[in-house]
Design an enzyme around this catalytic site. Structure first.
Site, PDB file in Angstrom:
ATOM      1  N   LYS A  78      -4.322  -4.656   0.599  1.00 24.01           N
ATOM      2  CA  LYS A  78      -4.709  -3.498  -0.226  1.00 24.01           C
ATOM      3  C   LYS A  78      -3.857  -2.296   0.171  1.00 24.01           C
ATOM      4  CE  LYS A  78      -7.295   0.189  -1.608  1.00 24.01           C
ATOM      5  NZ  LYS A  78      -7.119   1.598  -1.234  1.00 24.01           N
ATOM      6  N   GLU A 115      -5.285   8.601  -4.281  1.00 19.63           N
ATOM      7  CA  GLU A 115      -5.834   8.550  -2.920  1.00 19.63           C
ATOM      8  C   GLU A 115      -5.032   9.439  -1.966  1.00 19.63           C
ATOM      9  OE1 GLU A 115      -6.591   4.540  -1.511  1.00 19.63           O
ATOM     10  OE2 GLU A 115      -6.458   5.193   0.569  1.00 19.63           O
ATOM     11  N   ASP A 171       3.221  -2.785 -15.382  1.00 20.24           N
ATOM     12  CA  ASP A 171       1.886  -3.379 -15.441  1.00 20.24           C
ATOM     13  C   ASP A 171       1.458  -3.712 -14.006  1.00 20.24           C
ATOM     14  OD1 ASP A 171      -0.313  -5.033 -15.683  1.00 20.24           O
ATOM     15  OD2 ASP A 171       0.535  -6.257 -17.293  1.00 20.24           O
ATOM     16  N   HIS A 187      -6.839  11.058   7.631  1.00 22.41           N
ATOM     17  CA  HIS A 187      -7.490  10.959   6.333  1.00 22.41           C
ATOM     18  C   HIS A 187      -8.471  12.107   6.134  1.00 22.41           C
ATOM     19  CE1 HIS A 187      -7.969   8.251   2.967  1.00 22.41           C
ATOM     20  NE2 HIS A 187      -9.228   8.633   2.917  1.00 22.41           N
TER      21      HIS A 187
HETATM   22  C1  MEV Z   1      -6.897   2.295   2.526  1.00 27.54           C
HETATM   23  O1  MEV Z   1      -6.634   2.626   1.180  1.00 27.54           O
HETATM   24  C2  MEV Z   1      -5.944   1.205   3.005  1.00 27.54           C
HETATM   25  C3  MEV Z   1      -6.212   0.685   4.415  1.00 27.54           C
HETATM   26  O2  MEV Z   1      -7.549   0.217   4.513  1.00 27.54           O
HETATM   27  C4  MEV Z   1      -5.219  -0.430   4.647  1.00 27.54           C
HETATM   28  C5  MEV Z   1      -5.431  -1.191   5.936  1.00 27.54           C
HETATM   29  O3  MEV Z   1      -6.586  -1.256   6.440  1.00 27.54           O
HETATM   30  O4  MEV Z   1      -4.438  -1.736   6.430  1.00 27.54           O
HETATM   31  C6  MEV Z   1      -6.064   1.767   5.435  1.00 27.54           C
END
Ligand code: MEV
Length: 436
Positions: A275, A91, A291, A389
């Site tokens: 995430k 990513e 892992d 991004h």
């Molecule tokens: C994207 O890979 C991760 C985010 O969505 C994390 C977040 O929203 O804090 C940018």
């Protein structure tokens, strides 16, 4: 609690302009930084990484090797030691984001970390018991013999100072198939992640458990909710470091604290927030041959430990008006065994990290998770995630459209200015550049 700070370190991880170098130049900087041998440099570049024969030994039905980018996050200062972080991730923005975040943490003195002893939990499920409480008592009465039996099959781990630590009994009175007794074995697996060690030990003592309880053992398997093996990191960021062209540092601190509160209160937000944390942690797990599904499972189960899924990190404003962040989570990772031992690039990643034991790796990984979280919520609380991004996304599109390395920046800039980041536009710009 152990500190990472015993790491030897001769130089700074603050490498201004690292991102502006070519890939080969960056690899050369890192190779020199970590004193990599020629073979290690080859592995770093992916030329001598995992080969087909090694892949064939790792999994069944192997037909090839799948490559991913390996990046280096800069600027990390952890317990006073400068560390370069190898990250394997597909990513865009992850490596840049975490490096920028590490830079602002660095301005506040870097990360302070700690960790538990590397104790894994193994579970034995016992059924067909007339009385689960009587059975629980019987197991605990044999605690010493059971721990000795665990040690008898734990091999070199015991020699290295690990081994059986404790037993716990957990009667489950109300399950869809009736009552059952769960026996937990706590086993210090030292520098191994420990899955094989613990599963071997569980299978070894299962017949003893059946004999002691008179019941029937079904499952014997480790728990990925490795909450005896947590790692923690904390850091402070001076408010002034967070100011933007349009927002004061204080305003950004407040917005980040608000973002943290949102994740603590709302599972829908916490899932995305976490995430982002795992973007960083998984990338180091993969780079070091660990892992990452096990780490993920532990992270999310821990985030739901109180019945409501919540944030793995905590953000607050301190008395001086600066931003503070902390993270605590299970971190079952190793530096010996498994893919870590087999994969040549994982070995190089460990050498770049310059660590001596699994706890140091765990502590570095949670610091990376905290920094990655800051990168995300800082962007979300200020410009929004898309601006940075989109630039990286545009780079990928420009490269895919055939832009030569020296043309990429120009193609990206033009697409951004036109607010038209699309493959067909990139191709047209590349064509026009070729014509001119
Ligand atoms: C994207 O890979 C991760 C985010 O969505 C994390 C977040 O929203 O804090 C940018």
């Amino acid at each position: 609690m152990a500190k990472v700070g015993t790491m030897t370190q001769a130089h700074t991880s603050r490498i201004p302009g690292f991102y502006k170098l070519t890939l080969a130049e960056r690899a050369a900087v890192v190779s020199q930084w970590a004193a990599l041998t020629t073979a290690e440099q080859t592995a770093l570049l992916g030329l001598g990484g995992l080969n087909a024969a090694q892949a064939d030994h790792m999994i069944e039905n192997a037909v090839g090797v799948y490559a991913l980018p390996l990046g280096i996050a800069t600027n990390f200062l952890i317990n006073g030691a400068d560390i370069l972080i190898p990250m394997v991730v597909e990513e865009p923005s992850v490596v840049a984001g975490v490096s920028n975040a590490a830079k602002v943490f660095r301005e506040g003195g870097g990360f302070v970390t700690s960790s538990d002893q590397p104790v894994m939990i193994g579970q034995i499920q016992v059924l067909d018991l007339p009385d689960i409480y009587v059975a629980a008592g019987a197991v605990m009465a044999q605690r010493a013999a059971l721990l000795e039996a665990v040690n008898s099959v734990s091999g070199s781990i015991v020699q290295y100072g690990g081994g059986a630590r404790d037993l716990q009994v957990r009667p489950l009175t109300n399950t869809p198939v009736g009552p059952m007794l769960i026996v937990h074995v706590l086993l210090d697996t030292r520098d191994a992640m420990g899955a094989n060690t613990i599963n071997t030990a569980l299978e070894h003592i299962a017949p003893m458990i059946e004999q002691i309880t008179g019941g029937r053992v079904n499952l014997r398997i480790l728990s990925n909710l490795a909450d005896q093996r947590k790692a923690r990191a904390e850091g402070v960021i001076p408010a002034s470091e967070l100011a933007t062209e349009t927002l004061s540092g204080e305003a950004v601190v407040r917005a980040i604290v608000e973002a943290g509160a949102f994740a603590e209160a709302d599972p829908y937000r916490a899932a995305t927030h976490n995430k982002g944390v795992m973007n960083g942690i998984d990338a180091v797990a993969i780079a070091t041959g660990n892992d990452w599904r096990a780490v993920e499972a532990g992270a999310h189960a821990y985030a739901a430990r109180d019945g409501q899924y919540t944030s793995l990190t905590h953000w607050w404003q301190d008395d001086d008006g600066n931003l503070r962040g902390s993270i605590e989570m299970p971190m079952a990772v190793g530096i010996v065994g498994g893919a870590t031992r087999v994969h040549p690039t994982a070995q190089v990643a460990l050498k770049i990290l310059n660590i001596q034991n699994a706890r140091q790796l765990a502590e570095i990984m949670v610091a990376v998770g905290l920094a990655q979280n800051l990168a995300a919520i800082r962007a979300l609380s200020t410009l929004g995630i898309q601006q940075g991004h989109m630039r990286l996304h545009a780079r990928q599109i420009a490269v895919a459209a055939g832009a030569a390395p020296e043309q990429v920046a120009q193609v990206v800039q033009q697409m951004i200015e036109e607010n038209n980041i699309r493959p067909e536009r990139a191709r047209a710009i590349v064509q026009a550049l070729k014509g001119s």
